[in-house]
Design an enzyme around this catalytic site. Sequence first.
Site, short mmCIF file in Angstrom:
data_model
loop_
_atom_site.label_atom_id
_atom_site.label_comp_id
_atom_site.label_asym_id
_atom_site.label_seq_id
_atom_site.Cartn_x
_atom_site.Cartn_y
_atom_site.Cartn_z
N SER A 125 -2.63 -9.66 -2.13
CA SER A 125 -2.53 -10.52 -0.95
C SER A 125 -3.52 -10.09 0.12
O SER A 125 -3.87 -8.91 0.23
CB SER A 125 -1.11 -10.43 -0.38
OG SER A 125 -1.04 -10.99 0.90
N TYR A 151 6.25 -6.22 3.02
CA TYR A 151 5.68 -6.97 1.89
C TYR A 151 4.22 -6.58 1.70
O TYR A 151 3.78 -6.25 0.59
CB TYR A 151 5.79 -8.48 2.15
CG TYR A 151 4.85 -9.30 1.32
CD1 TYR A 151 5.08 -9.50 -0.04
CD2 TYR A 151 3.71 -9.88 1.88
CE1 TYR A 151 4.18 -10.24 -0.81
CE2 TYR A 151 2.83 -10.62 1.12
CZ TYR A 151 3.07 -10.81 -0.22
OH TYR A 151 2.19 -11.53 -0.99
N LYS A 155 2.08 -4.47 -1.47
CA LYS A 155 0.86 -4.91 -2.14
C LYS A 155 -0.23 -3.85 -2.04
O LYS A 155 -0.92 -3.56 -3.03
CB LYS A 155 0.37 -6.23 -1.53
CG LYS A 155 1.26 -7.43 -1.80
CD LYS A 155 1.31 -7.80 -3.27
CE LYS A 155 2.03 -9.09 -3.53
NZ LYS A 155 2.13 -9.43 -4.96
#
Length: 334
Positions: A125, A151, A155
């Site tokens: 991402s 989040y 990643k």
Amino acid sequence: MERVLVTGGTGFIGSHTIVELHNKGYEVDVVDNLCNSKAEILDGVEKITGKKPELFKVDIRDKEALEKIFSERRYGLVIHFAGLKAVPESIEKPLEYYENNISGTINLLECMKEHGVHKIIFSSSATVYGTQEKSKLDETMVTGQGITNPYGETKYMIEEILKDVADSDPEFSCTILRYFNPIGNHESGIIGEDPNGIPLNLMPIIMKVAKGKIPQLQICGTDYPTPDGTGIRDYIHVVDLAKGHIAAAEHMKPGASIYNLGTGRGTSVREMVTAFEKASGKALPCVEAPRRPGDIAEVYADPSKAERELNWKTELTIDDAMRDTLKFLSSHEA
């Protein structure tokens, strides 16, 4: 043609990538726990391509179940989508995100190593870039600093794990694809974005509002330092994104390779609303709301490395995405 294992393959990006894999002649198996998707999506894949991948309803945190799959099939490549992905939820439930995303990936990598599978494409991402002085992001920039949510941290950590594995094993090939904001769906309207529960991303919320399932779109943040005050993102048609995975699969090389997959252009929330209204011919009820925790004002891709090394670039527009979304909405409950 080699067999590919796709984790999270019943999800939005995963299912569209399977369509493109089938179109190129790959055999595909899917691992998914269906926590945010539906098994029926693979029926749609079959309608489009004439082939239905086998689904293993397995959570990648279940090492024993994952082992069993690898022991029964021989894979040439893994494409890894599986993971929790909602930014606001990750701020509320950080331990759940770290445990699911990182532990699951380690299990997957251990199974790959034990069964001689040396190639993986990872769904990363743009959040790994954190807060940068520039809005246009390229792969040479420092990552892992100023990430605003758990989040994004997961990643980043998974990227670092993959790089370390690549450094330790000369046979290991990993391609890390940093996504921007996927929208749209297959032009047939058969498959598209249809998450379980209440959506958190812009396009599925717009879809719910258009169907009357949500009364209005909350535009979260109208005081950003952008031309119209709303957040700007790089919205990429999911079919272009899926084709980026095919390009990556065809250009695998030993070590770790990293590419942005985006359009190179930013579009604001208000511009997205206007584009949907233009395509549908109907006004979309909206209300202004405060900024969401963890969101930043503007971010978009520099995708020139992918074009140069993978011979890939986007071909579809925001208007194409809106057209395809409306086709999906006309035949599905949003």
